[in-house]
Design a protein around this motif. Structure first.
Motif, PDB file in Angstrom:
ATOM      1  N   GLN A 294       0.797  -1.223   0.000  1.00  0.00           N
ATOM      2  CA  GLN A 294       0.000   0.000   0.000  1.00  0.00           C
ATOM      3  C   GLN A 294       0.832   1.276   0.000  1.00  0.00           C
ATOM      4  OE1 GLN A 294      -2.923  -0.192   3.204  1.00  0.00           O
ATOM      5  NE2 GLN A 294      -2.794  -2.428   3.180  1.00  0.00           N
ATOM      6  N   VAL A 295       2.064   1.220   0.499  1.00  0.00           N
ATOM      7  CA  VAL A 295       2.824   2.445   0.720  1.00  0.00           C
ATOM      8  C   VAL A 295       3.332   3.044  -0.594  1.00  0.00           C
ATOM      9  CG1 VAL A 295       3.551   1.745   3.013  1.00  0.00           C
ATOM     10  CG2 VAL A 295       4.992   1.192   1.043  1.00  0.00           C
ATOM     11  N   ALA A 296       3.552   4.348  -0.570  1.00  0.00           N
ATOM     12  CA  ALA A 296       4.182   5.049  -1.684  1.00  0.00           C
ATOM     13  C   ALA A 296       5.691   4.815  -1.634  1.00  0.00           C
ATOM     14  CB  ALA A 296       3.875   6.540  -1.615  1.00  0.00           C
ATOM     15  N   VAL A 297       6.338   4.943  -2.797  1.00  0.00           N
ATOM     16  CA  VAL A 297       7.782   4.761  -2.896  1.00  0.00           C
ATOM     17  C   VAL A 297       8.382   6.041  -3.473  1.00  0.00           C
ATOM     18  CG1 VAL A 297       9.632   3.415  -3.947  1.00  0.00           C
ATOM     19  CG2 VAL A 297       7.523   2.274  -3.230  1.00  0.00           C
ATOM     20  N   GLY A 298       9.428   6.547  -2.831  1.00  0.00           N
ATOM     21  CA  GLY A 298      10.059   7.777  -3.300  1.00  0.00           C
ATOM     22  C   GLY A 298      10.815   8.444  -2.177  1.00  0.00           C
ATOM     23  N   GLN A 299      10.972   9.767  -2.284  1.00  0.00           N
ATOM     24  CA  GLN A 299      11.595  10.558  -1.217  1.00  0.00           C
ATOM     25  C   GLN A 299      10.647  11.695  -0.871  1.00  0.00           C
ATOM     26  OE1 GLN A 299      15.164  11.031  -3.718  1.00  0.00           O
ATOM     27  NE2 GLN A 299      14.321   9.004  -4.092  1.00  0.00           N
ATOM     28  N   TYR A 300      10.162  11.683   0.370  1.00  0.00           N
ATOM     29  CA  TYR A 300       9.104  12.602   0.763  1.00  0.00           C
ATOM     30  C   TYR A 300       9.416  13.293   2.087  1.00  0.00           C
ATOM     31  CZ  TYR A 300       6.452   9.990  -2.760  1.00  0.00           C
ATOM     32  OH  TYR A 300       6.033   9.401  -3.932  1.00  0.00           O
ATOM     33  N   GLY A 301       8.761  14.421   2.272  1.00  0.00           N
ATOM     34  CA  GLY A 301       8.836  15.160   3.524  1.00  0.00           C
ATOM     35  C   GLY A 301       7.448  15.649   3.909  1.00  0.00           C
ATOM     36  N   LEU A 302       7.335  16.177   5.122  1.00  0.00           N
ATOM     37  CA  LEU A 302       6.041  16.601   5.662  1.00  0.00           C
ATOM     38  C   LEU A 302       6.056  18.085   5.972  1.00  0.00           C
ATOM     39  CD1 LEU A 302       3.209  16.132   6.923  1.00  0.00           C
ATOM     40  CD2 LEU A 302       4.390  15.532   9.060  1.00  0.00           C
ATOM     41  N   LYS A 303       4.989  18.767   5.546  1.00  0.00           N
ATOM     42  CA  LYS A 303       4.688  20.121   6.001  1.00  0.00           C
ATOM     43  C   LYS A 303       3.289  20.087   6.603  1.00  0.00           C
ATOM     44  CE  LYS A 303       7.539  23.225   3.205  1.00  0.00           C
ATOM     45  NZ  LYS A 303       7.530  24.365   2.242  1.00  0.00           N
ATOM     46  N   GLU A 304       3.127  20.736   7.727  1.00  0.00           N
ATOM     47  CA  GLU A 304       1.836  20.703   8.397  1.00  0.00           C
ATOM     48  C   GLU A 304       1.497  22.061   8.974  1.00  0.00           C
ATOM     49  OE1 GLU A 304       1.887  18.115  11.787  1.00  0.00           O
ATOM     50  OE2 GLU A 304       3.959  18.596  12.281  1.00  0.00           O
ATOM     51  N   ASN A 305       0.210  22.252   9.227  1.00  0.00           N
ATOM     52  CA  ASN A 305      -0.249  23.505   9.803  1.00  0.00           C
ATOM     53  C   ASN A 305      -1.504  23.241  10.632  1.00  0.00           C
ATOM     54  OD1 ASN A 305      -0.187  26.515  10.011  1.00  0.00           O
ATOM     55  ND2 ASN A 305      -2.170  26.311   8.995  1.00  0.00           N
ATOM     56  N   LEU A 306      -1.553  23.873  11.800  1.00  0.00           N
ATOM     57  CA  LEU A 306      -2.692  23.760  12.702  1.00  0.00           C
ATOM     58  C   LEU A 306      -3.281  25.149  12.882  1.00  0.00           C
ATOM     59  CD1 LEU A 306      -4.177  21.631  14.457  1.00  0.00           C
ATOM     60  CD2 LEU A 306      -2.646  22.266  16.335  1.00  0.00           C
ATOM     61  N   SER A 307      -4.565  25.303  12.581  1.00  0.00           N
ATOM     62  CA  SER A 307      -5.163  26.640  12.603  1.00  0.00           C
ATOM     63  C   SER A 307      -5.156  27.260  13.988  1.00  0.00           C
ATOM     64  CB  SER A 307      -6.597  26.584  12.060  1.00  0.00           C
ATOM     65  OG  SER A 307      -7.412  25.747  12.876  1.00  0.00           O
ATOM     66  N   SER A 308      -5.200  26.443  15.023  1.00  0.00           N
ATOM     67  CA  SER A 308      -5.122  26.952  16.392  1.00  0.00           C
ATOM     68  C   SER A 308      -4.567  25.850  17.288  1.00  0.00           C
ATOM     69  CB  SER A 308      -6.489  27.396  16.897  1.00  0.00           C
ATOM     70  OG  SER A 308      -6.418  27.814  18.246  1.00  0.00           O
ATOM     71  N   GLU A 309      -3.643  26.208  18.166  1.00  0.00           N
ATOM     72  CA  GLU A 309      -3.043  25.207  19.055  1.00  0.00           C
ATOM     73  C   GLU A 309      -3.749  25.128  20.402  1.00  0.00           C
ATOM     74  OE1 GLU A 309       1.120  25.993  19.313  1.00  0.00           O
ATOM     75  OE2 GLU A 309       1.512  25.387  17.233  1.00  0.00           O
ATOM     76  N   LEU A 310      -4.729  26.008  20.651  1.00  0.00           N
ATOM     77  CA  LEU A 310      -5.494  26.009  21.889  1.00  0.00           C
ATOM     78  C   LEU A 310      -6.970  26.174  21.561  1.00  0.00           C
ATOM     79  CD1 LEU A 310      -5.749  26.065  24.983  1.00  0.00           C
ATOM     80  CD2 LEU A 310      -5.355  28.552  24.881  1.00  0.00           C
ATOM     81  N   VAL A 311      -7.768  25.173  21.879  1.00  0.00           N
ATOM     82  CA  VAL A 311      -9.204  25.213  21.596  1.00  0.00           C
ATOM     83  C   VAL A 311      -9.969  24.662  22.797  1.00  0.00           C
ATOM     84  CG1 VAL A 311      -8.956  24.992  19.094  1.00  0.00           C
ATOM     85  CG2 VAL A 311      -9.116  22.934  20.505  1.00  0.00           C
ATOM     86  N   TYR A 312     -11.287  24.832  22.745  1.00  0.00           N
ATOM     87  CA  TYR A 312     -12.181  24.262  23.755  1.00  0.00           C
ATOM     88  C   TYR A 312     -12.756  22.945  23.233  1.00  0.00           C
ATOM     89  CZ  TYR A 312     -12.065  28.929  25.814  1.00  0.00           C
ATOM     90  OH  TYR A 312     -11.650  30.108  26.362  1.00  0.00           O
ATOM     91  N   PRO A 313     -13.173  22.054  24.116  1.00  0.00           N
ATOM     92  CA  PRO A 313     -13.851  20.828  23.655  1.00  0.00           C
ATOM     93  C   PRO A 313     -15.066  21.178  22.800  1.00  0.00           C
ATOM     94  CG  PRO A 313     -13.289  20.650  25.980  1.00  0.00           C
ATOM     95  CD  PRO A 313     -13.019  22.070  25.593  1.00  0.00           C
ATOM     96  N   GLY A 314     -15.205  20.510  21.672  1.00  0.00           N
ATOM     97  CA  GLY A 314     -16.316  20.775  20.773  1.00  0.00           C
ATOM     98  C   GLY A 314     -16.043  21.854  19.753  1.00  0.00           C
TER      99      GLY A 314
END
Length: 467
Positions: A294-314
């Motif tokens: 199932q896995v991809a083959v190659g050379q890869y990296g990750l970029k990520e972003n979180l719109s807010s690092e502090l939220v309330y439940p829900g």
């Protein structure tokens, strides 16, 4: 009165046509105009809302040599609508420093003519080691050739002899003619021959990514100390999807050769065949792993972003997981999501950008998630978002994990069913929404209206002439 009525109808008719086509704009874009010899001048055709990539022939520019072509496709979703942008780019290199005039030119895309104004490009002498790139260059990888003795040979080249399943490799078909070859020739029924050649060569167990060659591209190369002109007829990158070895059989290309040996000042053309060598690519299976198939083959990296690092439940938060690198971008699977009662993780919006060239297939694939936490606490997202792939450069499996931390503070959502901020989560009260109401497509309404106006104007024009 008839004349005034007719003029008004023509003006209105022209205005409605412009209103219909203004959103279908395709453009020509030029790259930097101040370059060093190791840098290419770029001409790009940008096509919007184009699902398929059309054939594009770029102009010949005096003093500049055509080299690689690339094609980039960007697919995203905007307001629920799929948006596709195709960009086709041609590279031009200079052989010596100087000012090069790029004359006004027109590129035809399907039935649309795109115009570029005259401009000047300046190439300066390189100071770094890359200067040699603009001079006579060697093939990008070792060519196994069998010269017939007259300095002409047909070659089927690959950049690798052994690869892993789903790993990419390059395929190139070229005719080489030595600069001092004592023969004159021209191509014979080339399009018919090329289709027959590709039918023989294209392996059935490979995913193909190609830029498309609408013309024969020639360039100067040096092989084993001898100068040749390469006529490149086809190039692509292939990704095997099975472990069966790939065999490229010997192929033949017929050329019209000018023969004047029978009589002085009398030329006659004879058909002569040039044949390539057979080539084989060994395909290896990946090492044992639960996700091997199932896995991809190659050379890869990750970029990520979180719109807010502090939220309330829900309270919903948007999380972007972007995989970028070299490989078969279109076939990249979504990250593995660990299910948990701590979060509601909704299916992602997926977008991708793929740049296809002979050298590589590079790009990025983005997965945009909406995450709704249900408990308070500190949660490393690496526990929930993981992407396993096989690193073909290191010949081992690797995992891209989120490094983000989400802080959730407040009363548990499942108890209070309400965030402390007083605002509802993204999917709260979903059952109360009226799904029977259709969204209004203003673009479609405008298009239908202008079509109606055009029809009325045509009827009015006929009526004026009949009067």
């Amino acid at each position: 009165m008839k004349l005034y009525a007719l003029l008004n109808i023509i003006l209105c008719f022209s205005g409605t046509l412009c209103a219909q086509t203004i959103n279908d704009a395709s453009t020509i874009e030029l790259g930097s105009k101040n370059l060093s010899l190791d840098q290419p001048f770029l001409i790009s055709v940008v096509l919007r809302d184009a699902e398929t990539r059309p054939a594009v022939i770029f102009p010949e520019i005096n003093g500049l040599e055509k080299r690689s072509k690339s094609a980039t496709s960007a697919i995203s979703t905007v307001d629920g609508k799929k948006v596709v942008i195709q960009t086709i780019t041609q590279e031009y290199y200079a052989t010596k420093p100087g000012n090069y005039l790029i004359p006004e030119f027109v590129i035809t895309v399907n039935t649309l003519k795109l115009k570029s104004e005259e401009t000047m490009v300046v190439f300066s002498k390189s100071t770094g080691p890359g200067e040699a790139l603009s001079a006579v260059v060697s093939p990008p990888f070792e060519t196994e050739v069998e010269d017939t003795g007259d300095g002409i040979f047909l070659s089927v080249q690959t950049d690798k002899k052994a690869i892993y399943i789903r790993e990419g490799f390059a395929l190139r078909i070229s005719l080489y003619i030595a600069e001092n070859a004592p023969v004159q020739m021209e191509f014979y029924r080339f399009n018919e021959q090329l289709q027959s050649i590709l039918k023989q060569l294209r392996p059935g167990n490979c995913w193909e990514e190609n830029v498309g060659i609408e013309e024969i591209v020639k360039r100067k190369v040096t092989i084993r100390g001898r100068r040749y002109t390469e006529y490149n007829m086809y190039q692509a990158r292939l990704f095997p999807i099975t472990t069966e070895d790939i065999v490229f059989p010997s192929i033949a290309l017929q050329m019209l050769v000018i023969d004047n040996s029978k009589a002085v000042n009398v030329e006659r053309k004879v058909i002569k065949s040039f044949r390539s060598n057979k080539a084989t690519i060994s395909v290896r299976q990946l090492p044992d792993h639960p996700l091997r198939d199932q896995v991809a083959v190659g050379q890869y990296g990750l970029k990520e972003n979180l719109s807010s690092e502090l939220v309330y439940p829900g309270e919903s938060v948007r999380y972007m997981f972007k995989v970028e690198g070299v490989g078969n971008i279109a076939a990249i699977p979504a990250p593995t999501i660990q299910t948990s009662s701590t979060f509601d993780i909704y299916p992602p919006e997926v977008s991708q950008i793929i740049k296809r060239s002979y050298q590589s297939v590079i790009g990025e694939k983005t997965f945009d998630y909406f995450v709704v936490p249900r408990k308070d606490g500190e949660f490393p997202l690496g526990r929930y978002f993981q992407w396993v792939y096989f690193n073909s450069a290191k010949a081992k499996y690797d995992t891209l994990r989120s490094a983000k931390m989400l802080s959730v503070k407040g009363e548990d959502y499942k108890l209070a069913n309400l965030s402390l901020s007083g605002s509802s989560g993204l999917y709260d009260n979903l059952e109360s929404l009226d799904s029977s109401k259709e969204s209004i497509d203003y673009k479609k309404i405008l298009k239908d209206t202008t079509n109606g106006i055009v029809i009325l104007l045509l009827i009015a024009m006929v009526w004026v002439f009949r009067k």
